[in-house]
Design a protein around this motif. Sequence first.
Motif, short mmCIF file in Angstrom:
data_model
loop_
_atom_site.label_atom_id
_atom_site.label_comp_id
_atom_site.label_asym_id
_atom_site.label_seq_id
_atom_site.Cartn_x
_atom_site.Cartn_y
_atom_site.Cartn_z
N GLY A 62 -30.18 13.67 14.69
CA GLY A 62 -29.23 13.29 13.63
C GLY A 62 -28.12 12.39 14.13
N LYS A 63 -27.28 11.94 13.18
CA LYS A 63 -26.13 11.09 13.50
C LYS A 63 -24.84 11.85 13.22
N THR A 64 -23.83 11.56 14.01
CA THR A 64 -22.52 12.21 13.90
C THR A 64 -21.77 11.71 12.67
N PHE A 65 -20.98 12.61 12.06
CA PHE A 65 -20.13 12.25 10.93
C PHE A 65 -19.27 11.03 11.28
N PHE A 66 -19.16 10.09 10.32
CA PHE A 66 -18.41 8.85 10.56
C PHE A 66 -17.48 8.56 9.39
N TRP A 67 -16.23 8.27 9.72
CA TRP A 67 -15.24 7.88 8.71
C TRP A 67 -14.53 6.61 9.14
N SER A 68 -14.34 5.71 8.18
CA SER A 68 -13.60 4.48 8.46
C SER A 68 -12.53 4.30 7.38
N GLY A 69 -11.33 3.94 7.83
CA GLY A 69 -10.24 3.77 6.87
C GLY A 69 -9.30 2.64 7.25
N LYS A 70 -8.58 2.14 6.24
CA LYS A 70 -7.62 1.06 6.45
C LYS A 70 -6.27 1.47 5.86
N TYR A 71 -5.23 1.45 6.69
CA TYR A 71 -3.90 1.85 6.25
C TYR A 71 -3.13 0.66 5.68
N HIS A 72 -2.35 0.94 4.65
CA HIS A 72 -1.49 -0.09 4.06
C HIS A 72 -0.25 -0.26 4.93
N ASN A 73 0.58 -1.23 4.58
CA ASN A 73 1.76 -1.54 5.40
C ASN A 73 2.74 -0.39 5.52
N ASP A 74 2.81 0.47 4.48
CA ASP A 74 3.76 1.58 4.55
C ASP A 74 3.26 2.72 5.44
N MET A 75 1.99 2.67 5.85
CA MET A 75 1.35 3.65 6.75
C MET A 75 1.22 5.04 6.12
N ASN A 76 1.64 5.18 4.86
CA ASN A 76 1.51 6.46 4.17
C ASN A 76 0.28 6.49 3.29
N ILE A 132 -1.15 22.27 3.20
CA ILE A 132 -1.55 21.13 2.37
C ILE A 132 -0.36 20.19 2.24
N ASN A 133 -0.59 18.97 1.77
CA ASN A 133 0.54 18.06 1.60
C ASN A 133 1.16 18.24 0.21
N ASP A 134 2.27 17.59 -0.02
CA ASP A 134 3.01 17.78 -1.26
C ASP A 134 2.21 17.37 -2.50
N GLU A 135 1.49 16.27 -2.39
CA GLU A 135 0.67 15.80 -3.52
C GLU A 135 -0.42 16.82 -3.87
N GLU A 136 -1.04 17.40 -2.84
CA GLU A 136 -2.11 18.38 -3.06
C GLU A 136 -1.56 19.69 -3.63
N GLY A 188 4.53 14.56 5.56
CA GLY A 188 4.38 13.37 6.40
C GLY A 188 5.63 13.06 7.20
N GLU A 189 6.13 11.83 7.06
CA GLU A 189 7.30 11.40 7.83
C GLU A 189 8.58 12.13 7.40
N HIS A 190 8.48 12.94 6.33
CA HIS A 190 9.65 13.68 5.85
C HIS A 190 9.62 15.15 6.23
N GLY A 191 8.73 15.53 7.16
CA GLY A 191 8.75 16.88 7.69
C GLY A 191 7.80 17.85 7.00
N ALA A 192 8.12 19.15 7.11
CA ALA A 192 7.24 20.18 6.56
C ALA A 192 8.07 21.37 6.08
N LEU A 193 7.57 22.04 5.04
CA LEU A 193 8.22 23.22 4.47
C LEU A 193 7.35 24.45 4.70
N LEU A 194 7.97 25.56 5.06
CA LEU A 194 7.27 26.83 5.23
C LEU A 194 7.83 27.83 4.23
N PHE A 195 6.95 28.43 3.42
CA PHE A 195 7.36 29.41 2.41
C PHE A 195 6.73 30.76 2.71
N HIS A 196 7.52 31.83 2.52
CA HIS A 196 7.01 33.20 2.62
C HIS A 196 7.88 34.07 1.71
#
Length: 307
Positions: free
Chosen positions: A78-92, A172-176, A206-214
């Motif tokens: 078999g072949k290994t999983f492959f992903w290709s992506g292109k980031y926009h200028n804002d890198m987000n 997960i991220n904020d959007e998700e 992302g570049e704005h950090g992370a929140l932990l809830f409990h």
Amino acid sequence: MSKLVIVGTVAFDAIETPFGKTDKILGGAATFIGLAASQCDADGAIVSVVGGDFPEEYIALLKNHNLNVTGLEIVKEGKTFFWSGKYHNDMNTRDTLVTELNVLENFNPKVPDTYHDAEVVMLGNLHPAVQLGVIEQMQAPKLIVLDTMNFWMDHTLDLLKEVIAKVDVITINDEEARQLTGEYSLVVAAKKIMEMGPSHVVIKKGEHGALLFHMEEVFFAPALPLEEVFDPTGAGDTFAGGFTGYLAKTGDYSFENMKNAIIYGSALASFCVEKFGTERLVHLSKKEVHQRLQQFQQLTQFDIELE
């Protein structure tokens, strides 16, 4: 020291950013998680699958970082999983150019016998059926951490909710988080997610950090302001690897110690983005990590007199 089971992709990535582009390089969620966790000297085992095209030198690299690879299945034809992506200028934001599941399409995870008793399980971003298959092989883990994404929310929501009900922490991220709950407020979204099963929710910004809830408690960890972000690929997985690696190393799964784990994960993620793919993590020294943790401490430390 607790054992750590790491489930996710071991893959080839081809990446394009405003700073350059690569041909096929080492990538995959389990790879980034494993390399990050190895910085904590965690006893980690990778559960994944690759094809016969996966170089021996990459397997040796994982072993050299003290990662157990007996759960890394090699499908020679078999072949290994492959992903290709292109980031926009804002890198987000990025566009996925190619996704080839290859051997991942029929992946049936097998946790090594000596890791069925692992205390910590890190379920990297994969099909919820694969994540469930791993949970069912574990004996009595003290902490199961889940990473997922909007793709699984769009296509396998019921199965995903079944997994969410069985885990202790979801990252997960904020959007998700907003998509999963239908709530704009991240505080309300976290409460709704906790009602689904997890006792802790980590929302990555992302570049704005992370929140932990409990329960009613909330902790915020900033991201380190960087002069240059070269390639964000794998930063979230690196964060998860640092987070779970630190918890496995300390064996303390309290909210207070999770704060430290969040900072550790954030520090490692800040290295990941400095070069393409895994390059920065592969050559990272303990001294550099210690210095970066000191920077985080200075970033968040203040003295204020409260009346």
